[in-house]
Design a protein around this motif. Structure first.
Motif, mmCIF file in Angstrom:
data_model
loop_
_atom_site.group_PDB
_atom_site.id
_atom_site.type_symbol
_atom_site.label_atom_id
_atom_site.label_comp_id
_atom_site.label_asym_id
_atom_site.label_seq_id
_atom_site.Cartn_x
_atom_site.Cartn_y
_atom_site.Cartn_z
ATOM 1 N N MET A 107 -43.172 -3.960 -6.010
ATOM 2 C CA MET A 107 -41.854 -3.799 -5.496
ATOM 3 C C MET A 107 -41.919 -3.867 -3.787
ATOM 4 O O MET A 107 -41.072 -4.549 -3.418
ATOM 5 C CB MET A 107 -41.215 -2.326 -5.817
ATOM 6 C CG MET A 107 -39.808 -2.413 -5.002
ATOM 7 S SD MET A 107 -38.666 -3.422 -5.819
ATOM 8 C CE MET A 107 -38.075 -2.719 -7.130
ATOM 9 N N ALA A 108 -43.065 -3.638 -3.243
ATOM 10 C CA ALA A 108 -43.177 -3.411 -1.870
ATOM 11 C C ALA A 108 -43.306 -4.861 -1.440
ATOM 12 O O ALA A 108 -42.930 -5.379 -0.406
ATOM 13 C CB ALA A 108 -44.309 -2.571 -1.274
ATOM 14 N N ALA A 109 -44.178 -5.552 -2.295
ATOM 15 C CA ALA A 109 -44.419 -7.093 -2.166
ATOM 16 C C ALA A 109 -43.248 -7.778 -2.305
ATOM 17 O O ALA A 109 -42.845 -8.744 -1.392
ATOM 18 C CB ALA A 109 -45.602 -7.479 -3.004
ATOM 19 N N ILE A 110 -42.570 -7.570 -3.173
ATOM 20 C CA ILE A 110 -41.062 -8.415 -3.445
ATOM 21 C C ILE A 110 -40.335 -8.235 -2.266
ATOM 22 O O ILE A 110 -39.509 -9.164 -1.797
ATOM 23 C CB ILE A 110 -40.463 -7.939 -4.724
ATOM 24 C CG1 ILE A 110 -41.446 -8.460 -5.900
ATOM 25 C CG2 ILE A 110 -39.205 -8.681 -4.775
ATOM 26 C CD1 ILE A 110 -40.909 -7.752 -7.149
ATOM 27 N N VAL A 111 -40.184 -6.892 -1.774
ATOM 28 C CA VAL A 111 -39.166 -6.751 -0.683
ATOM 29 C C VAL A 111 -39.564 -7.176 0.401
ATOM 30 O O VAL A 111 -38.842 -7.944 1.420
ATOM 31 C CB VAL A 111 -38.975 -4.943 -0.370
ATOM 32 C CG1 VAL A 111 -38.324 -4.602 0.853
ATOM 33 C CG2 VAL A 111 -38.479 -4.399 -1.612
ATOM 34 N N TYR A 112 -40.958 -7.312 0.764
ATOM 35 C CA TYR A 112 -41.512 -7.792 1.912
ATOM 36 C C TYR A 112 -41.122 -9.306 1.951
ATOM 37 O O TYR A 112 -40.918 -10.008 2.982
ATOM 38 C CB TYR A 112 -42.926 -7.781 1.859
ATOM 39 C CG TYR A 112 -43.838 -8.272 3.064
ATOM 40 C CD1 TYR A 112 -43.855 -8.102 4.408
ATOM 41 C CD2 TYR A 112 -44.380 -9.721 2.840
ATOM 42 C CE1 TYR A 112 -44.679 -8.886 5.406
ATOM 43 C CE2 TYR A 112 -45.225 -10.558 3.674
ATOM 44 C CZ TYR A 112 -44.957 -9.937 5.171
ATOM 45 O OH TYR A 112 -46.035 -10.712 6.048
ATOM 46 N N ASN A 170 -34.954 -16.264 -8.069
ATOM 47 C CA ASN A 170 -36.210 -15.517 -8.721
ATOM 48 C C ASN A 170 -36.341 -14.090 -7.923
ATOM 49 O O ASN A 170 -36.579 -13.225 -8.802
ATOM 50 C CB ASN A 170 -37.144 -16.233 -8.307
ATOM 51 C CG ASN A 170 -37.387 -17.670 -9.467
ATOM 52 O OD1 ASN A 170 -37.100 -17.426 -10.549
ATOM 53 N ND2 ASN A 170 -37.953 -18.588 -8.815
ATOM 54 N N ARG A 171 -36.140 -13.969 -6.698
ATOM 55 C CA ARG A 171 -36.490 -12.707 -6.140
ATOM 56 C C ARG A 171 -35.459 -11.611 -6.631
ATOM 57 O O ARG A 171 -35.739 -10.378 -6.801
ATOM 58 C CB ARG A 171 -36.691 -12.800 -4.650
ATOM 59 C CG ARG A 171 -37.722 -13.561 -4.144
ATOM 60 C CD ARG A 171 -37.763 -13.728 -2.737
ATOM 61 N NE ARG A 171 -38.834 -14.903 -2.360
ATOM 62 C CZ ARG A 171 -38.912 -15.427 -1.211
ATOM 63 N NH1 ARG A 171 -37.793 -15.383 -0.535
ATOM 64 N NH2 ARG A 171 -40.109 -16.349 -0.956
ATOM 65 N N LEU A 172 -34.291 -12.122 -6.570
ATOM 66 C CA LEU A 172 -33.318 -11.290 -7.201
ATOM 67 C C LEU A 172 -33.589 -10.582 -8.428
ATOM 68 O O LEU A 172 -33.583 -9.353 -8.829
ATOM 69 C CB LEU A 172 -31.943 -11.811 -7.014
ATOM 70 C CG LEU A 172 -30.855 -11.080 -7.737
ATOM 71 C CD1 LEU A 172 -30.300 -9.852 -7.030
ATOM 72 C CD2 LEU A 172 -29.355 -11.952 -8.038
ATOM 73 N N TRP A 213 -35.682 -6.390 -12.305
ATOM 74 C CA TRP A 213 -36.781 -5.945 -13.309
ATOM 75 C C TRP A 213 -37.762 -4.916 -12.837
ATOM 76 O O TRP A 213 -37.800 -3.739 -13.659
ATOM 77 C CB TRP A 213 -37.381 -7.131 -13.743
ATOM 78 C CG TRP A 213 -36.373 -7.775 -14.533
ATOM 79 C CD1 TRP A 213 -36.224 -9.243 -14.702
ATOM 80 C CD2 TRP A 213 -35.833 -7.612 -15.981
ATOM 81 N NE1 TRP A 213 -35.464 -9.981 -15.689
ATOM 82 C CE2 TRP A 213 -35.148 -8.629 -16.519
ATOM 83 C CE3 TRP A 213 -35.909 -6.395 -16.717
ATOM 84 C CZ2 TRP A 213 -34.520 -8.580 -17.515
ATOM 85 C CZ3 TRP A 213 -35.168 -6.596 -17.995
ATOM 86 C CH2 TRP A 213 -34.542 -7.543 -18.439
ATOM 87 N N ASN A 214 -37.975 -5.061 -11.649
ATOM 88 C CA ASN A 214 -39.145 -3.894 -11.340
ATOM 89 C C ASN A 214 -38.136 -2.658 -10.941
ATOM 90 O O ASN A 214 -38.919 -1.633 -11.304
ATOM 91 C CB ASN A 214 -39.733 -4.181 -9.943
ATOM 92 C CG ASN A 214 -40.802 -5.147 -10.097
ATOM 93 O OD1 ASN A 214 -41.173 -6.013 -10.901
ATOM 94 N ND2 ASN A 214 -41.893 -5.014 -9.243
ATOM 95 N N THR A 215 -37.052 -2.460 -10.724
ATOM 96 C CA THR A 215 -36.220 -1.367 -10.360
ATOM 97 C C THR A 215 -36.236 -0.760 -11.778
ATOM 98 O O THR A 215 -36.187 0.413 -11.927
ATOM 99 C CB THR A 215 -34.918 -1.833 -9.856
ATOM 100 O OG1 THR A 215 -35.163 -2.281 -8.470
ATOM 101 C CG2 THR A 215 -34.186 -0.593 -9.670
ATOM 102 N N LEU A 227 -25.225 -13.888 -16.451
ATOM 103 C CA LEU A 227 -23.658 -14.142 -15.776
ATOM 104 C C LEU A 227 -23.929 -14.545 -14.338
ATOM 105 O O LEU A 227 -23.242 -15.469 -13.941
ATOM 106 C CB LEU A 227 -22.928 -12.806 -15.954
ATOM 107 C CG LEU A 227 -22.279 -12.395 -17.200
ATOM 108 C CD1 LEU A 227 -21.747 -11.206 -17.146
ATOM 109 C CD2 LEU A 227 -21.697 -13.547 -17.975
ATOM 110 N N SER A 228 -24.532 -13.793 -13.535
ATOM 111 C CA SER A 228 -24.973 -14.482 -12.163
ATOM 112 C C SER A 228 -25.395 -15.738 -11.931
ATOM 113 O O SER A 228 -25.198 -16.699 -11.269
ATOM 114 C CB SER A 228 -25.776 -13.603 -11.455
ATOM 115 O OG SER A 228 -27.133 -13.309 -11.953
ATOM 116 N N MET A 229 -26.491 -16.060 -13.124
ATOM 117 C CA MET A 229 -27.268 -17.323 -12.890
ATOM 118 C C MET A 229 -26.032 -18.791 -13.231
ATOM 119 O O MET A 229 -26.285 -19.682 -12.742
ATOM 120 C CB MET A 229 -28.441 -17.808 -13.930
ATOM 121 C CG MET A 229 -29.365 -16.734 -13.620
ATOM 122 S SD MET A 229 -30.067 -17.002 -12.116
ATOM 123 C CE MET A 229 -29.628 -15.562 -11.322
#
Length: 460
Positions: free
Chosen positions: A381-386, A396-398, A403-405, A450-452
């Protein structure tokens, strides 16, 4: 409370079942009790506890609540007729799904559509099988066919079809798919599975029922994979034999085998492992393939723990790898999903599966693996946020952030429940944690789909 539900709550413990029998004798409900035992024994003759009760009731017709052997034999015969009718229904629905797959796949202009429709189409026909495959629908004097398909099944279908049609509308860009298209392809089958479970179980299903349904889904998927492997091997052998003698099979037949053949698998795989007449907790689960699958999950638990501990030791020396390399981060997240799946496979349904010290050590192993996985998840999660802060928010990041959350929340809840609930109730605590996590997975899957669809085709 129905007799089936009362027996289901007691069937895992002989003492509780005996106490229930004495209670129903006093209440004058023993005939209903006996009929339910007969039905369950006919569907699961390998269950020794049910077999003992079957012969106990059948061998003593003169006792209060006793049932004569001819009546038992008659009910067993009816159960066999019901099972045959279920297989006929499964074969018919498998043929329909095969025709749907072949219709999309054999036409070059619609082949891409199959990527979007295979999951929803399979889920809808599986829903028909599970609803119409019940004994009162198959052999009842006035089969409630239409009512069985109304309510939650209709709502699930109404949710699946529009999302699938919107996704198909985008499919003309599949020659150059965007990230939104690929995420839609990955999430549509997941949504179909989640809606199928909701339509069968309902929103208020007990945690043990939800967990049992997830375990049966794992068993059905592995059964389908075995069917696919056997079918693929047979196809290759057949093609090789004909090629050896210089015979070329017609293109139409080849396309049907390639696209229509897989359509035969989903309903037949579910019909093999799941009885529509029984709730998820009533399904046979301690024998055959199911026993192999979940025993394997428990065997791999200590191996996974060793790997995770070794990885945690290595993290300080390679801390920035997932921060700098996208491929490493993708492997991270895929592995974390696999570990969560392993935790589900290793968790028993009832205490009787892991008696005594086995259950104690299994609980310790699950807690240890969950704790290590939580630490790795926080690193990911830290890597994705960074990477999001440095390069901006992408689809993809969203998706991966969500999913990680959900994974982190599920693992945290699992550990919290194990720390606060009584050790003797650890299995139920795990079921409740996984049930809440499944709600999170369902909500995020729907959000992603829905968002995609809000991204115009061609926009990444």
């Amino acid at each position: 409370m129905s007799m089936a539900t009362r027996i289901d709550a007691a069937v895992g413990a002989p003492a509780e079942l005996e106490a229930l029998y004495r209670a129903v004798v006093e209440a004058g409900e023993v005939e209903e009790f006996a009929a339910e035992i007969v039905r369950r024994h006919a569907l699961a003759p390998e269950d020794r506890l049910l077999a003992a009760w079957f012969h106990r009731l059948g061998a003593r017709p003169d006792t209060p609540g006793g049932v004569a052997t001819p009546a038992l034999a008659l009910d067993a015969s009816a159960a066999r007729r019901i099972r045959r009718a279920q297989w006929v229904l499964a074969l018919v629905l498998s043929g329909i799904l095969s025709l749907i797959y072949a219709a999309f796949g054999s036409n070059g202009r619609t082949t891409a559509y199959l990527a979007f429709t295979w999951g929803p189409a399979a889920a809808i026909l599986l829903l028909v099988f599970l609803k119409l495959g019940r004994s009162e629908t198959l052999l009842g004097p006035d089969p409630p066919v239409l009512p069985a398909l109304l309510g939650r099944p209709m709502i699930a279908t109404a949710a699946l079809v529009p999302i699938t049609l919107i996704a198909i509308r985008r499919s003309y860009v599949l020659m150059h798919p965007t990230d939104a298209d690929m995420l839609t392809l990955l999430h549509l089958p997941a949504l179909a599975w989640l809606l199928l479970g909701w339509a069968i179980l309902g929103p208020r299903a007990a945690p043990i029922e939800v967990f049992a349904a997830v375990r049966k889904s794992i068993e059905a998927v592995i059964t389908a994979a075995l069917f696919a492997a056997a079918g693929g091997a047979l196809t290759l052998i057949t093609a090789g034999l004909f090629r050896a003698i210089g015979v070329h099979l017609p293109d139409g037949l080849t396309k049907w085998v390639m696209f229509g053949g897989p359509g035969l698998i989903p309903v037949l795989a579910v019909a093999t492992v799941y009885d529509p007449d029984r709730s998820p907790t009533e399904q046979p689960g301690e024998h055959g393939l199911a026993r192999i699958i979940f025993t394997t999950g428990r065997i791999f638990l200590p191996v996974t723990l060793v790997v995770l501990v070794a990885y945690l030791i290595a993290i300080p020396f390679r801390f920035m790898e997932p921060f700098q390399k996208r491929d490493v981060l993708i492997i991270y997240n895929a592995t974390l999903f696999a570990v969560v799946g392993l935790l589900v496979a290793a968790t028993p349904l009832r205490d009787s599966e892991v008696p005594g010290r086995v259950g104690v050590w299994l609980r310790r192993g699950i807690v240890a693996v969950a704790a290590c996985t939580l630490v790795v998840s926080l690193h990911a999660m830290a890597a994705i946020v960074y990477r999001t802060a440095a390069g901006g928010l992408t689809v993809n990041r969203l998706t991966v952030l969500g999913w990680n959350t959900v994974n982190i929340a599920t693992l945290t809840l699992l550990l919290f429940r194990q720390g606060t609930d009584a050790p003797s109730a650890w299995i139920g605590a795990a079921h409740r944690a996984f049930r809440i996590g499944l709600v999170g997975y369902a909500a995020w899957t729907l959000f992603v789909l829905l968002s995609m669809q809000m991204f115009p085709p061609g926009v990444r």
